[in-house]
Design a protein around this motif. Structure first.
Motif, PDB file in Angstrom:
ATOM      1  N   SER A   4       0.852  -1.193   0.000  1.00 29.19           N
ATOM      2  CA  SER A   4       0.000   0.000   0.000  1.00 29.19           C
ATOM      3  C   SER A   4       0.883   1.237   0.000  1.00 29.19           C
ATOM      4  O   SER A   4       1.871   1.305   0.737  1.00 29.19           O
ATOM      5  N   VAL A   5       0.496   2.185  -0.841  1.00 24.52           N
ATOM      6  CA  VAL A   5       1.246   3.446  -0.925  1.00 24.52           C
ATOM      7  C   VAL A   5       0.228   4.578  -0.851  1.00 24.52           C
ATOM      8  O   VAL A   5      -0.753   4.594  -1.600  1.00 24.52           O
ATOM      9  N   VAL A   6       0.462   5.534   0.053  1.00 29.28           N
ATOM     10  CA  VAL A   6      -0.443   6.672   0.199  1.00 29.28           C
ATOM     11  C   VAL A   6       0.368   7.959   0.057  1.00 29.28           C
ATOM     12  O   VAL A   6       1.397   8.121   0.728  1.00 29.28           O
ATOM     13  N   VAL A   7      -0.092   8.836  -0.807  1.00 25.27           N
ATOM     14  CA  VAL A   7       0.558  10.139  -0.950  1.00 25.27           C
ATOM     15  C   VAL A   7       0.065  11.028   0.191  1.00 25.27           C
ATOM     16  O   VAL A   7      -1.124  11.306   0.308  1.00 25.27           O
TER      17      VAL A   7
ATOM     18  N   ALA B 164      -4.013   7.039  -3.218  1.00 25.96           N
ATOM     19  CA  ALA B 164      -3.370   5.835  -2.676  1.00 25.96           C
ATOM     20  C   ALA B 164      -3.507   4.704  -3.673  1.00 25.96           C
ATOM     21  O   ALA B 164      -4.454   4.697  -4.475  1.00 25.96           O
ATOM     22  N   VAL B 165      -2.585   3.757  -3.612  1.00 25.71           N
ATOM     23  CA  VAL B 165      -2.741   2.539  -4.412  1.00 25.71           C
ATOM     24  C   VAL B 165      -2.452   1.331  -3.540  1.00 25.71           C
ATOM     25  O   VAL B 165      -1.702   1.417  -2.563  1.00 25.71           O
ATOM     26  N   GLN B 166      -3.067   0.220  -3.932  1.00 28.59           N
ATOM     27  CA  GLN B 166      -2.785  -1.058  -3.299  1.00 28.59           C
ATOM     28  C   GLN B 166      -2.308  -1.970  -4.415  1.00 28.59           C
ATOM     29  O   GLN B 166      -2.999  -2.134  -5.423  1.00 28.59           O
ATOM     30  N   ILE B 167      -1.145  -2.533  -4.275  1.00 27.96           N
ATOM     31  CA  ILE B 167      -0.566  -3.353  -5.345  1.00 27.96           C
ATOM     32  C   ILE B 167      -0.493  -4.796  -4.846  1.00 27.96           C
ATOM     33  O   ILE B 167       0.059  -5.054  -3.771  1.00 27.96           O
ATOM     34  N   MET B 168      -1.071  -5.693  -5.618  1.00 26.15           N
ATOM     35  CA  MET B 168      -1.009  -7.108  -5.239  1.00 26.15           C
ATOM     36  C   MET B 168       0.167  -7.755  -5.946  1.00 26.15           C
ATOM     37  O   MET B 168       0.338  -7.597  -7.161  1.00 26.15           O
ATOM     38  N   ILE B 169       0.939  -8.495  -5.213  1.00 24.40           N
ATOM     39  CA  ILE B 169       2.096  -9.204  -5.764  1.00 24.40           C
ATOM     40  C   ILE B 169       1.801 -10.694  -5.606  1.00 24.40           C
ATOM     41  O   ILE B 169       1.593 -11.158  -4.481  1.00 24.40           O
TER      42      ILE B 169
ATOM     43  N   LEU C 214       6.461   4.042  -9.291  1.00 17.06           N
ATOM     44  CA  LEU C 214       5.008   4.201  -9.430  1.00 17.06           C
ATOM     45  C   LEU C 214       4.676   5.376 -10.337  1.00 17.06           C
ATOM     46  O   LEU C 214       5.451   6.336 -10.419  1.00 17.06           O
ATOM     47  N   PRO C 215       3.529   5.315 -10.992  1.00 17.20           N
ATOM     48  CA  PRO C 215       3.105   6.471 -11.779  1.00 17.20           C
ATOM     49  C   PRO C 215       2.882   7.688 -10.872  1.00 17.20           C
ATOM     50  O   PRO C 215       2.662   7.528  -9.675  1.00 17.20           O
ATOM     51  N   ILE C 216       2.913   8.854 -11.461  1.00 13.50           N
ATOM     52  CA  ILE C 216       2.715  10.076 -10.672  1.00 13.50           C
ATOM     53  C   ILE C 216       1.307  10.096 -10.085  1.00 13.50           C
ATOM     54  O   ILE C 216       0.332   9.778 -10.780  1.00 13.50           O
ATOM     55  N   MET C 217       1.211  10.431  -8.804  1.00 14.59           N
ATOM     56  CA  MET C 217      -0.102  10.475  -8.147  1.00 14.59           C
ATOM     57  C   MET C 217      -0.269  11.852  -7.514  1.00 14.59           C
ATOM     58  O   MET C 217       0.551  12.272  -6.697  1.00 14.59           O
ATOM     59  N   GLN C 218      -1.335  12.538  -7.919  1.00 12.67           N
ATOM     60  CA  GLN C 218      -1.597  13.868  -7.361  1.00 12.67           C
ATOM     61  C   GLN C 218      -3.075  13.975  -6.987  1.00 12.67           C
ATOM     62  O   GLN C 218      -3.883  13.153  -7.385  1.00 12.67           O
TER      63      GLN C 218
ATOM     64  N   GLU D  70       2.902  -8.358 -10.752  1.00  8.42           N
ATOM     65  CA  GLU D  70       2.638  -7.116 -10.004  1.00  8.42           C
ATOM     66  C   GLU D  70       1.394  -6.480 -10.626  1.00  8.42           C
ATOM     67  O   GLU D  70       1.332  -6.278 -11.842  1.00  8.42           O
ATOM     68  N   SER D  71       0.381  -6.177  -9.793  1.00 10.19           N
ATOM     69  CA  SER D  71      -0.947  -5.853 -10.333  1.00 10.19           C
ATOM     70  C   SER D  71      -1.073  -4.425 -10.876  1.00 10.19           C
ATOM     71  O   SER D  71      -1.974  -4.149 -11.645  1.00 10.19           O
ATOM     72  N   LEU D  72      -0.178  -3.537 -10.534  1.00 12.51           N
ATOM     73  CA  LEU D  72      -0.366  -2.150 -10.939  1.00 12.51           C
ATOM     74  C   LEU D  72      -0.069  -1.970 -12.420  1.00 12.51           C
ATOM     75  O   LEU D  72      -0.854  -1.376 -13.171  1.00 12.51           O
ATOM     76  N   THR D  73       1.069  -2.489 -12.848  1.00 13.13           N
ATOM     77  CA  THR D  73       1.431  -2.349 -14.264  1.00 13.13           C
ATOM     78  C   THR D  73       1.309  -3.680 -15.003  1.00 13.13           C
ATOM     79  O   THR D  73       1.650  -3.765 -16.179  1.00 13.13           O
TER      80      THR D  73
END
Ligand code: GLA
Length: 733
Positions: free
Chosen positions: A666-669, A722-727, A713-717, A694-697
């Motif tokens: 999990s990544v949160v800006v 936030a994104v959740q990435i499943m591996i 990660l892609p730019i997030m503004q 990897e689920s994001l890309t």
């Protein structure tokens, strides 16, 4: 055998899978601490000791010619008092003759299979063959005070528990004014103290600073472990990080007033003393009387803070939490508190429940305001009759309709308190902690019941036993919304008032112990204005605790981050609430709120009817995702990928399955940037040779690539995306 007793040399060695601990009873019977650290195998470590005449450090009787022998400089397993050790001590007392001294000497040591229990106190359990107990008895032969130091050696878990039980084996009365659970002397090394400070709505924020030649004290005098300090401390070597370096933790299994003190002495050794706070404490031991000091969980890691946390998480999950819920995914709940506060009737609650059910929620929790005359927080606590006039129906009718929808039903209670304008207080004013002749201080317009009185515990047991036996209740939120003042028990004589706060905790543990035993299927969630009593003592009874009253996800990240150093994420109550947030006024995305809440026991705490159609679809998807993640939260290892307190742009964390087949990142800006740098993270703990999707890309990488090269990660503004990435490990290469 994890405990070796070499009687010829007086050496006692404790072994866990990766650590060793050694002590030695010398010819005077003084028990020295020799070593706690990475495993060293079977050897005699007395050569590590260093004796020198350092001046102004006195010699015990019989050693006056041996100027290099002084209790002031020896590392010891437990200290006496007033006989030559000037450092922070474990004990203060008044003996039968008024003297303040205790000089503990070795009496016996025995190793027994299984785990010791502590009378009236929560303590770690043995699920079968996991633990061996060392009972080390010391005694002061003059006043007759004996102390049995208990060590629970959990070999596979790499954890050593300690506690101390005092017995007055003399003929006169002894008053304990301080009775710590354990002392840990570290002869060498420079240590930094990491502790967890906070306030209501911002609990457990880590602070790290080198120990100097001062005494540093973490304490609560609030009658609860508190929002302000947590009964958990870590000593870390200066360069220790999440992934490398030496550190050791001391965690009290105790929910009341506590003290953890650290001191570096003149010879550069470090002492840590932990136990019940001695502020306003005393305990009278008549001949034959006994006092048990709560348990401390010691854990040592030479593989950084991440490994230390993982060991505590596993241990709390398997050896402290007793509930049948401990390994089960918890029902996804909707709590009405931030949706309605106390302004509701049954219809409103049922509307919330209906909407929640449609979206996949599994349990409705009715929060504060359903009983007595409670339309705000100035009245009602203590009168636990259902307010049918307010609800517009009976509790059973309400529960019946909720159950018919297919939802479980949960209820908020705050048993330990009483408001002065209630029938309970009118009938039993002496049941509250108040001082004769002194108008008591209130907190949230309420007084604290004296749970040190058996009749108060009996009354509460009867009241809440009837509530749980008489209604179809699956969950209880056990709240406690003020700290103690006016600590005076009408049931104790003046000279025993120093026991009141401690007896309260014993009463609370007794009450919780009986109710959780009688209703094992009920899920208990602890709470004290959010996380004001988040400790291993409460986790023994409640497998989850509402982590904080601050539900703003950007703050919650920091609170959950700090909490995760000691406590497993599956114990942290965490909900999606409304935006703008009620505590901070900040607006955040629904998706971000869900990502943060999924790092704890997941639920919603807002009026779901107010969401747009799209948002409702998102909630449906979030619940489905949460169900996939729940096993990872319960069994997986939690990695703090960034330092949430110091992060300037984003925070990231990871849960990894024990077999490394899956991970969720999990990544949160937390601070969206203009002209931003890329967000880059390195994962941890994956199988380096396996291939992962990897689920994001939708790309495939080796575990080594994800952990060493990392992910960009892609730019997030925007409003804190936030994104959740499943591996996921690929089945075939
Ligand atoms: C405490 C809890 C909240 C809520 C209120 C009700 O503050 O932490 O979640 O239950 O009490 O009064």
């Amino acid at each position: 055998m994890s405990i070796r007793i070499d009687r010829e040399n007086g050496l006692i060695t404790l072994h866990t899978a990766h650590t060793s601990y050694q002590m030695w009873a010398d010819r005077l019977g003084v028990v020295h601490h020799l070593y706690y650290g990475p495993a060293v195998g079977d050897c005699d470590l007395r050569g590590l000791e260093y004796y020198s005449d350092c001046g102004f450090s006195p010699q015990p009787a019989g050693m006056d010619r041996q100027r290099d022998y002084s209790l002031d400089n020896l590392c010891q397993e437990y200290t006496g008092s007033g006989v030559g050790d000037y450092r922070i001590g474990c004990l203060r007392l008044a003996g039968p003759d008024g003297s303040r001294a205790a000089d503990f000497r070795f009496v016996s040591a025995e190793a027994v299979p299984g785990k010791y229990a502590l009378p009236g106190l929560p303590a770690a359990c043995d699920n079968g063959g996991e633990c061996e107990t060392l009972r080390l008895k010391l005694k002061d032969v003059v006043n007759g005070l004996a102390v049995t130091l208990l060590y629970g050696v959990y070999e596979a878990a790499d954890l050593i528990t300690r506690a101390a039980v005092f017995v007055n084996e003399g003929e006169g009365t002894i008053r304990l004014d301080k009775a710590a659970s354990a002392c840990l002397d570290l002869p060498f090394g420079q240590w930094e103290l990491i502790h967890f400070q906070g306030r209501h709505c911002m609990e457990r924020q880590p602070e790290r600073a080198p120990l100097g030649h001062t005494i540093q004290t973490l304490r609560s005098a609030r009658g609860a472990s508190s929002h302000q300090h947590n009964p958990f401390a870590i000593l870390a070597a200066p360069h220790t990080t999440e992934e490398a370096g030496e550190c050791l933790g001391a965690m009290l299994v105790w929910s009341g007033n506590f003290k953890i003190e650290c001191e570096v002495n003149q010879m550069q050794s470090t002492r840590l003393v932990a136990g019940v706070s001695d502020d306003d404490f005393s305990w009278t031991l008549e001949p034959g009387g006994q006092f048990a000091a709560p348990e401390v969980l010691f854990c040592y890691s030479e593989a950084g803070l991440g490994e230390l946390s993982a060991r505590y998480h596993r241990f709390l999950q398997h050896n402290i939490i007793r509930s049948v819920w401990r390994d089960k995914p918890r029902p996804i709940l909707i709590n009405n508190w931030e949706a309605t506060y106390m302004d509701f009737d049954a219809q409103r609650i049922l509307d919330i429940a209906r909407q929640a059910r449609e979206l996949g929620v599994e349990m409705l929790v009715l929060d504060d305001g359903w009983f007595g005359q409670r339309s705000d927080d100035t009245s009602g606590l203590g009168d636990w009759q259902v307010n049918e006039a307010k609800l517009g129906c009976t509790l059973d009718q309400l529960i019946g309709q909720v159950r018919e929808m297919g939802l479980l039903f949960g209820l908020w209670v705050e048993p330990e308190m009483v408001c002065a304008n209630t029938a309970l207080y009118a009938a039993h004013p002496d049941w509250a902690l108040t001082i004769p002749g002194r108008a008591p201080s209130t907190g949230r317009s309420q007084l604290v019941l004296d749970l040190g009185r058996p009749e108060v515990v009996e009354y509460l047991y009867g009241t809440f036993h009837r509530l749980l036996a008489g209604h179809d209740i699956a969950y209880i939120k056990w709240d406690m919304n003020r700290n103690m003042t006016d600590v005076y028990s009408r049931a104790l004589p003046p000279e025993r008032q120093g026991e009141a706060a401690h007896r309260y905790m014993l009463g609370l543990y007794d009450l919780l112990g009986r109710l959780t035993r009688d209703f094992p299927q009920v899920l208990f969630e602890g709470c004290a204005g959010g996380g004001g009593r988040f400790d291993a003592g409460m986790l023994y009874y409640c497998p989850q605790i509402w982590c904080s009253d601050d539900t703003d996800p950007i703050h919650r990240i920091k609170i959950q981050y700090g909490t995760s150093f000691g406590y497993p994420p599956c114990t942290m109550g965490s909900h999606v609430s409304a935006s703008p947030n009620h505590q901070t006024g900040r607006s955040t995305l629904l998706s971000t709120r869900a990502v943060v809440a999924m790092a704890g026991t997941f639920g919603y705490e807002l009026d779901l009817q107010k969401l747009t159609g799209d948002e409702k679809e998102m909630v449906r998807a979030q619940i489905a995702r949460c169900k996939q993640l729940q096993p990872l939260l319960l069994e997986g290892r939690c990695e703090r990928l960034t330092n949430a307190v110091a992060d300037s742009c984003f925070t990231a964390w990871q849960f990894t399955a024990p077999d490394r087949s899956r991970a969720a990142v999990s990544v949160v800006v937390i601070d969206p940037q203009a002209n931003p740098w890329p967000i880059h993270i390195r994962l941890r703990g994956l199988d380096p040779d396996a291939l992962y999707h990897e689920s994001l890309t939708e790309r495939v990488y080796t575990g080594a690539a994800l952990c060493r090269a990392g992910l960009t990660l892609p730019i997030m503004q925007g409003d804190y995306p936030a994104v959740q990435i499943m591996i996921e490990r690929m089945e075939s290469v």
